[in-house]
Design a protein around this motif. Structure first.
Motif, PDB file in Angstrom:
ATOM      1  N   PHE A 714       0.759  -1.035  -0.109  1.00 41.78           N
ATOM      2  CA  PHE A 714      -0.059  -0.077   0.047  1.00 41.78           C
ATOM      3  C   PHE A 714       0.866   1.213  -0.036  1.00 41.78           C
ATOM      4  CE2 PHE A 714      -2.292  -3.479   1.967  1.00 41.78           C
ATOM      5  CZ  PHE A 714      -3.469  -3.516   1.341  1.00 41.78           C
ATOM      6  N   PRO A 715       1.491   1.536  -1.032  1.00 39.01           N
ATOM      7  CA  PRO A 715       2.500   2.546  -1.134  1.00 39.01           C
ATOM      8  C   PRO A 715       1.807   3.906  -1.254  1.00 39.01           C
ATOM      9  CG  PRO A 715       2.369   1.488  -3.298  1.00 39.01           C
ATOM     10  CD  PRO A 715       1.683   0.539  -2.379  1.00 39.01           C
ATOM     11  N   GLY A 716       0.728   3.930  -1.350  1.00 40.89           N
ATOM     12  CA  GLY A 716       0.235   5.296  -1.469  1.00 40.89           C
ATOM     13  C   GLY A 716      -0.680   5.755  -0.072  1.00 40.89           C
ATOM     14  N   GLU A 717      -0.463   4.857   0.905  1.00 43.30           N
ATOM     15  CA  GLU A 717      -1.197   5.135   2.137  1.00 43.30           C
ATOM     16  C   GLU A 717       0.018   5.397   3.425  1.00 43.30           C
ATOM     17  OE1 GLU A 717      -4.167   2.345   3.351  1.00 43.30           O
ATOM     18  OE2 GLU A 717      -4.905   1.870   1.042  1.00 43.30           O
ATOM     19  N   LEU A 718      -0.180   6.563   3.773  1.00 40.10           N
ATOM     20  CA  LEU A 718       0.762   7.128   4.517  1.00 40.10           C
ATOM     21  C   LEU A 718       0.821   6.457   5.842  1.00 40.10           C
ATOM     22  CD1 LEU A 718       3.033   9.419   5.150  1.00 40.10           C
ATOM     23  CD2 LEU A 718       1.310  10.754   5.754  1.00 40.10           C
ATOM     24  N   GLU A 719      -0.474   6.006   6.181  1.00 45.08           N
ATOM     25  CA  GLU A 719      -0.628   5.241   7.698  1.00 45.08           C
ATOM     26  C   GLU A 719       0.005   3.976   7.608  1.00 45.08           C
ATOM     27  OE1 GLU A 719      -4.186   7.647   6.362  1.00 45.08           O
ATOM     28  OE2 GLU A 719      -3.062   6.046   5.417  1.00 45.08           O
ATOM     29  N   THR A 720       0.483   3.442   6.520  1.00 41.08           N
ATOM     30  CA  THR A 720       1.261   2.137   6.663  1.00 41.08           C
ATOM     31  C   THR A 720       2.610   2.195   6.683  1.00 41.08           C
ATOM     32  OG1 THR A 720       1.502   2.017   4.118  1.00 41.08           O
ATOM     33  CG2 THR A 720      -0.431   1.318   4.903  1.00 41.08           C
ATOM     34  N   PHE A 721       3.363   3.461   6.502  1.00 41.28           N
ATOM     35  CA  PHE A 721       4.787   3.704   6.332  1.00 41.28           C
ATOM     36  C   PHE A 721       5.489   3.291   7.815  1.00 41.28           C
ATOM     37  CE2 PHE A 721       4.493   7.255   2.831  1.00 41.28           C
ATOM     38  CZ  PHE A 721       3.766   6.183   2.007  1.00 41.28           C
ATOM     39  N   GLY A 722       4.963   3.492   8.643  1.00 43.27           N
ATOM     40  CA  GLY A 722       5.343   3.232  10.039  1.00 43.27           C
ATOM     41  C   GLY A 722       4.982   2.110  10.826  1.00 43.27           C
ATOM     42  N   VAL A 723       4.282   1.049  10.049  1.00 43.77           N
ATOM     43  CA  VAL A 723       3.738  -0.151  10.962  1.00 43.77           C
ATOM     44  C   VAL A 723       4.914  -1.311  10.898  1.00 43.77           C
ATOM     45  CG1 VAL A 723       1.933  -1.721  10.769  1.00 43.77           C
ATOM     46  CG2 VAL A 723       1.582   0.678  10.073  1.00 43.77           C
ATOM     47  N   GLU A 724       5.091  -1.837  11.813  1.00 42.75           N
ATOM     48  CA  GLU A 724       6.044  -2.779  12.153  1.00 42.75           C
ATOM     49  C   GLU A 724       5.642  -3.971  12.961  1.00 42.75           C
ATOM     50  OE1 GLU A 724       9.059  -1.367  15.450  1.00 42.75           O
ATOM     51  OE2 GLU A 724       9.567  -0.569  13.407  1.00 42.75           O
ATOM     52  N   ASP A 725       4.491  -3.896  13.524  1.00 44.50           N
ATOM     53  CA  ASP A 725       4.043  -4.816  14.327  1.00 44.50           C
ATOM     54  C   ASP A 725       3.216  -6.065  13.518  1.00 44.50           C
ATOM     55  OD1 ASP A 725       1.854  -3.432  14.093  1.00 44.50           O
ATOM     56  OD2 ASP A 725       1.494  -3.160  16.125  1.00 44.50           O
ATOM     57  N   GLU A 726       2.920  -5.664  12.084  1.00 39.82           N
ATOM     58  CA  GLU A 726       2.197  -6.603  11.473  1.00 39.82           C
ATOM     59  C   GLU A 726       2.682  -6.397   9.858  1.00 39.82           C
ATOM     60  OE1 GLU A 726      -1.454  -4.779  12.325  1.00 39.82           O
ATOM     61  OE2 GLU A 726      -1.780  -4.120  10.107  1.00 39.82           O
ATOM     62  N   TYR A 727       2.244  -7.500   9.183  1.00 42.37           N
ATOM     63  CA  TYR A 727       2.906  -7.459   7.924  1.00 42.37           C
ATOM     64  C   TYR A 727       2.181  -8.339   6.989  1.00 42.37           C
ATOM     65  CZ  TYR A 727       4.635 -11.906   9.956  1.00 42.37           C
ATOM     66  OH  TYR A 727       4.751 -13.166  10.807  1.00 42.37           O
ATOM     67  N   MET A 728       2.538  -8.308   5.701  1.00 42.38           N
ATOM     68  CA  MET A 728       2.016  -8.999   4.679  1.00 42.38           C
ATOM     69  C   MET A 728       2.830 -10.296   4.249  1.00 42.38           C
ATOM     70  SD  MET A 728      -0.886  -7.437   3.793  1.00 42.38           S
ATOM     71  CE  MET A 728      -1.418  -8.362   2.156  1.00 42.38           C
ATOM     72  N   LEU A 729       2.342 -11.404   4.024  1.00 41.69           N
ATOM     73  CA  LEU A 729       2.884 -12.567   3.402  1.00 41.69           C
ATOM     74  C   LEU A 729       2.298 -12.424   1.804  1.00 41.69           C
ATOM     75  CD1 LEU A 729       2.705 -15.466   5.757  1.00 41.69           C
ATOM     76  CD2 LEU A 729       4.512 -14.026   5.208  1.00 41.69           C
ATOM     77  N   GLY A 730       3.084 -12.209   0.926  1.00 40.76           N
ATOM     78  CA  GLY A 730       2.777 -11.878  -0.477  1.00 40.76           C
ATOM     79  C   GLY A 730       1.876 -10.899  -0.418  1.00 40.76           C
ATOM     80  N   SER A 731       0.909 -10.787  -1.349  1.00 45.77           N
ATOM     81  CA  SER A 731      -0.012  -9.803  -1.386  1.00 45.77           C
ATOM     82  C   SER A 731      -1.595 -10.284  -0.920  1.00 45.77           C
ATOM     83  CB  SER A 731      -0.360  -9.345  -2.919  1.00 45.77           C
ATOM     84  OG  SER A 731      -0.860 -10.543  -3.513  1.00 45.77           O
ATOM     85  N   ALA A 732      -1.699 -11.336  -0.329  1.00 53.11           N
ATOM     86  CA  ALA A 732      -2.853 -11.847   0.252  1.00 53.11           C
ATOM     87  C   ALA A 732      -3.232 -12.053   1.695  1.00 53.11           C
ATOM     88  CB  ALA A 732      -3.105 -13.393  -0.522  1.00 53.11           C
TER      89      ALA A 732
END
Length: 926
Positions: A714-732
């Motif tokens: 989600f490169p266009g969502e500023l809210e995601t830039f500092g999140v590090e306690d969760e993550y994506m596996l692939g895109s799904a």
């Protein structure tokens, strides 16, 4: 093609080194409880800004600008040393800048073997130029380099916007190599008229630095380099592993730079920038609309300083009645400093995160395609005592119905820490032990470190010494240090002949007792030297080509893993994929296997920090990474162990490991309740193996990380830039591990205003762009499937991955807000290179739209006969119950399908199907 320019420099850093000495005469090893990073000897380097600036000399307008610097006295000598700067355009929107002395006293070290091949250059066209500047553009014209001579500065321009500036702060410095005779003559000719300031004395001392009983002699004096980069509009930077730090890089203060210097650190400190086992001198910068990368190709000790100026909405341009308001964008300044070598930096211009990943992998290679078994669960400790212990642990997994794939043996399996041997009392029949594992389609991994016991009767030592294959000390003899076997010499893996010989040691005829199910673990390869400075090798030790260790320290472990992987490939005559885990690593290590985060501790904080550590490794090319389940040091409580298994099951490398003075912690030793929870976590890992394997294939061929921070998806969502306690596996899949004790609720951020997310267990769904409070109990780890995705799974779990080859598939179809979904699956034989050489693979695509699920071919080149069928399909988010479901084969035949629909969860379940995974078919839902 590139452009060159010549400028002269007497710029140099005043490198004051502060040594914090160990409290004990003998440094503690990584496996000694109670030791820490603070007990080791740490090098801290303060690098001052240069004292002089570039000025332009007279040149013709038709030539590239020629630069020189003002003469600056140093060691009472007036010197001017020409530097050669080269700018290259490289395929795929990459620029390369190299700066070196034009005629050094002797060659300066340029890092070999990391780049996959010589990058293909593109013609740079001179758009305009005069005596003071030059504008170079790539063939497309949308990227330009503006090069200014006075002062020396490079601006990277995209669509008329300056996105990066080089040396805009004037912090370029380059300490040139000097003849030691010059220093001697200067000292001998001193008189009362010569300035004898303390600063000059300090600089003279840098030629020969002393700490405890170590003396670091620099024959040609200090030779550090540095350069600054200004990133315009960027506030979020990531990368430069390895540190036990946050995913987003922080501002650095005085003496607080990120350090890249591979070290054996037992129980490393959390939120520390000093660096641990590996180094990747590569960072990414991201903002709305663009991602950039900086790859600083240097293997010596390196520091990185970061300073971010956040955006200011408005500022006054001047005072008084005509004052005007002007918007000021954010900017981050990054300063790279290395002890030696040359300036060799690659600018990866994106513009998207995927573009940057592709550009970096073009330079250093993609993640090696792992054998399937290595994605299963690994069981390790220091040490499983003997063959009977291995047999009992192996049987314990079967007795408790827990799948696993790999048994590991640490240093005690050898004869007196002599690698490539077996302890004859503990492991009298290693082939029989391996055949037991093979009967259950399991594997064995054994340790092989770079230090070789000094013992003339040890054939590996004797042959290496005879052929001159060890690192030498500065006096010319073999370097000797203390490690696990006692007095040891260290193989010089930088020598191609040493790597070739080391690879040959894995041949079955040489490595007695080994079989084709044996794979390898490279540990202690920073290299670790127990009584060395900072528990590593002296910087003036000598390697192949007469290069000092200081030049290449960070790449030493990279070379051992390279030689080990090649050895395993050679023993199979090029047929089988190797598995090699390494503790020390460098840029490009992804080509040879896996990495882990080293000697962590059985504490909640280490579980929590493992997520950002792995995210940072993943975005810097190393997708195959993990952290020791339960913590290597100490005894985890049952709750912590369960939570660590749940997290580890959703991380790429999945291994439990513990030091030898900890209590045994096999999964069934914490009571039936906790055994059940651990079993469920491991079995969920095995159910997802088709998805895992497919993600690794995409990492291998398309450079996409397996484990991804939210900002990648989600490169266009500023809210995601500092999140590090969760993550994506692939895109799904979105995963939020529980990392706090006694947690009853977890705040999960679900990104994407147009997204819908489904709980993977309850099938509840939420719209994106919100934070949801998810209730958790000890049997819960929040995992969500993204609407619009299809995730392949295995419906039957076996004892190991090898036992599941022909087991059926299921498809988890999660519909988007528009009622559609897509996904892919990749499969091959799981162990050979036939997928590459003979195109023996299947790559299938699943798409759901307008009530029809289609299985089609995603890559026509692949051919692989598979007996597997899809026997189960779940459709999440289907808003109404269908009247009928039919399956249609490629020949047009249609068959009715029994189904179950749950209106409460909007879930359709199709069971007892028999649809071949490798054939074209459709399922119509009406």
């Amino acid at each position: 093609m590139g452009a060159t320019m010549l400028f002269s420099s007497s710029i140099r850093a005043r490198a004051h080194q502060i040594w914090m000495l160990s409290k004990e005469e003998k440094p503690q090893s990584r496996r000694t409880p109670g030791s820490s990073a603070q007990d080791s000897m740490w090098l801290r380097r303060e690098l001052r800004s240069p004292a002089s600036k570039c000025q332009l000399s007279k040149t013709s307008a038709t030539k590239l600008p020629r630069l020189r610097t003002l003469k600056t006295p140093w060691n009472r000598l007036h010197v001017q040393v020409p530097l050669l700067a080269e700018v290259y355009g490289i395929e795929g929107n990459i620029f390369r800048l190299k700066i070196n002395e034009e005629t050094p006293l002797k060659p300066r070290y340029e890092v070999p073997d990391v780049l996959t091949s010589k990058p293909s250059t593109v013609r740079l066209t001179s758009c305009s130029g005069d005596t003071g500047s030059l504008v170079l553009a790539d063939g497309k014209g949308d990227l330009k380099c503006h090069i200014t001579a006075n002062p020396f500065k490079v601006d990277l321009v995209s669509e008329e916007e300056v996105v990066m500036s080089i040396n805009s702060l004037g912090q370029l410095y380059f300490e040139h190599l000097q003849n030691p005779l010059m220093q001697r003559a200067t000292k001998e000719n001193e008189d009362t008229s010569v300035d004898t300031t303390q600063e000059n004395q300090d600089e003279l001392c840098l030629w020969e630095e002393k700490f405890e009983n170590f003396v670091d002699v620099k024959v040609n004096g200090p030779a550090s380099i540095g350069l600054d980069f200004s990133l315009h509009g960027f506030e979020h930077l990531y990368g430069i592993p390895q540190h036990a730090e946050s995913h987003q890089l922080k501002n650095t203060g005085d003496g607080d730079a990120y350090r890249l210097y591979n070290l054996d650190v037992y129980g490393y400190k959390i939120h520390d920038k000093m660096g641990i086992y590996g180094s990747v001198p590569y960072l990414l910068a991201h903002k709305l609309g663009r991602t950039l990368g900086i790859f600083w190709l240097n293997a010596s000790e390196t520091l990185v300083e970061i300073s971010t100026e956040p955006a200011v909405k408005y500022t006054l341009t001047q005072m008084g009645p005509v004052a005007a308001k002007q918007k000021v964008e954010s900017r981050t300044d990054v300063r790279w400093m290395s002890e030696s070598g040359i300036i060799d930096v690659f600018l990866l211009t994106g513009p998207t995160p995927s573009d940057v990943f592709r550009q970096y992998s073009y330079l250093t290679g993609t993640q090696a395609m792992p054998p399937l078994f290595s994605l299963g669960y690994h069981q390790c400790r220091w040490n499983y005592e003997d063959e009977q212990d291995v047999k009992a642990v192996d049987a314990g997994f079967d007795e408790h119905d827990i799948p696993y794939d790999v048994m590991w043996l640490d240093i005690e399996h050898t004869e007196g820490k002599r690698y490539f041997t077996w302890d004859k009392k503990r492991f009298p029949n290693p082939k029989r032990m391996q055949e037991l594992l093979r009967s259950k389609k399991r594997k064995l991994v054994v340790i092989s470190d770079p230090h070789i016991k000094v013992d003339p009767n040890y054939s590996v030592y004797a042959k290496a010494k005879e052929q001159g294959f060890f690192v030498r000390n500065h006096d010319g003899g073999d370097f000797e240090g203390v490690c696990w076997p006692g007095l040891s010499s260290y193989l010089d893996f930088t020598n191609p002949k040493v790597r070739e010989w080391y690879s040959s040691l894995f041949a079955f005829s040489v490595y007695q007792g080994s079989t084709d199910i044996l794979h390898v673990w490279n540990d202690m390869n920073e290299p670790s030297v127990f009584r060395g400075p900072e528990l590593t090798m002296q910087k003036n030790a000598i390697h192949h080509g007469n290069w000092e260790h200081r030049e290449l320290h960070n790449i030493y472990g990279f070379y051992q893993q390279m030689a080990t992987a090649e050895g395993l490939i050679q023993r199979s005559k090029g047929k089988e994929r190797p598995f090699v885990l390494t503790r020390s690593f460098f840029a490009g290590s992804q080509k040879y296997g896996a990495v882990w985060t080293g000697d962590n501790t059985a504490e909640w904080s280490y579980l929590k920090i493992s997520v950002p550590m792995l995210l940072t490794l993943s975005i810097t090319g190393i997708s195959f990474c993990g952290a020791d389940i339960g913590g290597f040091i100490g005894n985890p409580e049952a709750e912590l162990l369960v939570r660590w298994y749940q997290a580890g099951a959703y991380q790429p490398f999945f291994r439990s490991h513990a030091t030898k003075n900890t209590r045994r912690r096999e999964p069934w030793l914490f009571g039936e309740k906790h055994t059940q929870l651990i079993r469920e976590a491991i079995r969920e890992r095995y159910a997802l193996l088709p998805y895992w394997y497919s993600l690794f294939y995409f990492a291998h061929v398309a450079s996409q990380p397996v484990m991804r921070p939210l900002w990648i998806e989600f490169p266009g969502e500023l809210e995601t830039f500092g999140v590090e306690d969760e993550y994506m596996l692939g895109s799904a899949l979105l995963v939020h591990p529980v990392t706090e004790p006694k947690a009853t609720v977890v705040d999960v951020f679900l990104p994407g205003s147009n997204e819908v997310w489904f709980d993977s267990k309850t099938f509840s769904h939420w719209k994106g762009a919100c934070t949801v409070k998810i209730p958790v109990s000890l049997d819960t780890i929040p995992v969500f499937q993204r609407g619009g995705s299809v995730v392949p799974i295995k419906t039957t779990i076996g004892k190991s991955t090898g036992c599941m080859t022909d087991s059926p598939y299921g498809l988890r179809v999660a519909l988007s807000t528009k009622g559609s979904a897509v996904g892919e699956v990749y499969l091959d034989d799981g162990h050979s290179f036939q997928y590459l050489h003979q195109k023996q693979f299947l790559h299938r695509k699943f798409s759901f739209s307008s009530g029809v699920l289609i299985n089609s071919c995603a890559d026509e080149r692949g051919r692989y006969p598979s007996k597997c069928v899809v026997e189960q399909i779940f459709v999440l988010g289907l808003k109404k119950q269908p009247s009928s479901v039919t399956a249609h084969s490629s020949d047009g035949k249609a068959q009715p399908v029994a189904f179950t629909y749950c209106a409460k969860t909007s879930t359709l379940s199709l069971e007892k199907l028999s649809l071949n995974i490798g054939a074209d078919w459709k399922v119509h839902i009406q």
